[in-house]
Design an enzyme around this catalytic site. Sequence first.
Site, short mmCIF file in Angstrom:
data_model
loop_
_atom_site.label_atom_id
_atom_site.label_comp_id
_atom_site.label_asym_id
_atom_site.label_seq_id
_atom_site.Cartn_x
_atom_site.Cartn_y
_atom_site.Cartn_z
N SER A 352 -2.37 -5.59 4.85
CA SER A 352 -2.00 -4.47 3.97
C SER A 352 -2.54 -4.59 2.56
CB SER A 352 -0.47 -4.35 3.90
OG SER A 352 0.04 -3.82 5.09
N LYS A 355 -4.81 -1.90 1.14
CA LYS A 355 -4.32 -0.68 0.47
C LYS A 355 -4.76 -0.62 -0.99
CE LYS A 355 -0.15 0.16 3.28
NZ LYS A 355 -0.31 -0.90 4.31
N SER A 526 4.60 -0.44 0.95
CA SER A 526 3.50 -0.68 1.89
C SER A 526 3.56 0.28 3.08
CB SER A 526 3.53 -2.14 2.40
OG SER A 526 2.34 -2.46 3.07
#
Length: 697
Positions: A352, A355, A526
């Site tokens: 993640s 991102k 997230s």
Amino acid sequence: MPDEPQWPTEDDDAGSAAAASESTVQVSRPSVDQPTMRFPLAAILSAPSTQEPLRSSPVRSVPNGVGAGHSSSGVPTTGSGGSGGPSGGSAGGKSHGAIGPEVGQPRATPTRIEPKNDQTRVVPRPEQRTTELSVPNAKTARVDQLPNSEPSWFDKKSRPEQQPARPEQRQPRPEQPRPEQQRPEQTKRVDQLQHQEPPRQEQQRPVSPPPPPARQEPKPVRQELPVTGYEEEPEDRLATDDEPRKGRRSLVVVLSLLVVAALAGATIYAVKEFGGTKAIETRPPAAPANVQPLVKAVTAGAPAPTPAGVAQALAGPAASSALGTLTGSVIDPASGAALWQQGDTTPATPASSLKILTAAAALLSLEKTDQLSTKVVQGAEPGTVVIIGGGDPTISGAPGKSVYPGAATLDDLVNQVKAKGPVTKVQFDLSRYKGEALGPQWETADIAGGSVAPIVPFMLDGGRVDQSNVNGTRTGSPGQAAADAFAQRVGASGATAGAAPAGAQVLGEIKSAPVEQLVDNMMQISDNVLTEAMAREIAIKTGNEASFAGGVKAVRDVLTKNGFDLTTANFVDGSGLSASNKIPAKLLTDVLTAAAKPTLDDARTAKLRPLLTALPVAGGSGTLAGRYGGTAAPGKGWVRAKTGTLTGVNALAGMVVDVDGRVLVFSFMSASNRNPETEVRPALDVLAAALRGCGCS
């Protein structure tokens, strides 16, 4: 001038028998200690005398007898002093001069007064006729004032309107009883003439003349009022005696002295009890505290760390076996110098932390105030409406439970449409997005696990079943679920997929939070669905297809255009959920460096600055709220970073302020089979916390 009134003499008693036959008025007071007074009826009924008004004098009671001085008509023509002589003659009642009309008139026939209801009856002897006089209640008059030249009180109903002003206006005091000897002038109210016993017949007996009464000296504060036929207020009512007031004043003074004495005693006791004179001393204020703020301003002037110093600080934490294969980079954004490098150019799975790239591309390509719009338009048939998905996955289906701050609500959209008319059929248009709804190498198990939902342009709460649970189960058909919820609330039976007519009338519209807030939200929690929606919006903005492939291409294009090197980067989605994504750690630190520069000389810095505030705070917010305990505690509140977690992969990329007030950016990616929650993630936290305590100059 008329003769001065004389006090009665013994010669006057000689004519009492003769005066018995004359008409008189007898006034009897109810009290036995006051004498009965009689006066001629003619004094009341006849015209007022022209003589000088007489002063008050005592009137003695005499028996009713027959005396000289009658007229043929029975009306008295003389005073009580005798016929044809001056007042104070030898016969009749005892008085100072005439109290009837002119001297020389015959005496009146004996009569008496009897009360009758609210009237006073004047009843003569049997040989005389009865005369009734109507006397108003509560009127008073002194008997020696009745023949005054002013109209009789029988002829007036109230006091004259104009009276001489008194020197001082006072409220009448309550009537106080006074000794009888202090009131030489006997007065009587007419209303007291009622309810009297019949006049007593007194036998004639010699009566010695009473001594002249002592005159009552007027008080200086009282002004005598002219006599007009009415009795003045009793003197005790007009008295200005201040004795009660003096008594009250004395009581107040005594009470005040007692209160002062009590306070003085209490003060003395308190001083002795609580430390004497020292207790009331004023001590000088304490010296100001030596404040040493822990938070220092972040400036480029802080001591710059050196690569050797950083390497020494990270040597121990970076060697932890829990981290497995560790790659990373540390850069000073003020100078751009690389302070620590370990496989920073080698592509690794970012999870993640990818991102950061999507968020940066969104801030660089989209306006921060842009909003995602969801509309409802008129369908091709009457009563039919079509929902056009605008790419906003944050619409709240249950207000108050959303995990997206500032989200639009489905109820708002429903109310707008219902206001336009009844709805019988609902359709939803998801044509904004193209391609597959799930990304490459995504697993369907991640839907039930709460990591993701199929990416469509219309859904509620990111496809969550439980709107308030960030990691809760998602639905496999978020578009259909959202359209059904809308149809139920507008009163339609259900919703089906359909296309919106071109140029159709807009019946309702709702908008998401601004892009800057959406970026902040997706980084804090997230959120994979929101990140993929942002990637598609970047694709639409840059002219690419709104799909996974189009989103990835758009992100790469935007970052490359802004000077970032993506040569070794390879990724297939915008959220980092795919395990096939590979990027070097240096790419992440390069983007963070551009956002964290101390000046705005770089055009990218102003646009990317919100990226730093979107990072979760260690031990405070987002995905780092529950972390940074134990040996990593020094980094709590000082580290801001984006996490990344996949099976066997953990990452942490962000910024930290060291003890010298210098901003450092970092990126760490670990490939390890150790327990991520108890070993790998805590090891990454310690690594970042070591930068906080570096001071590596």
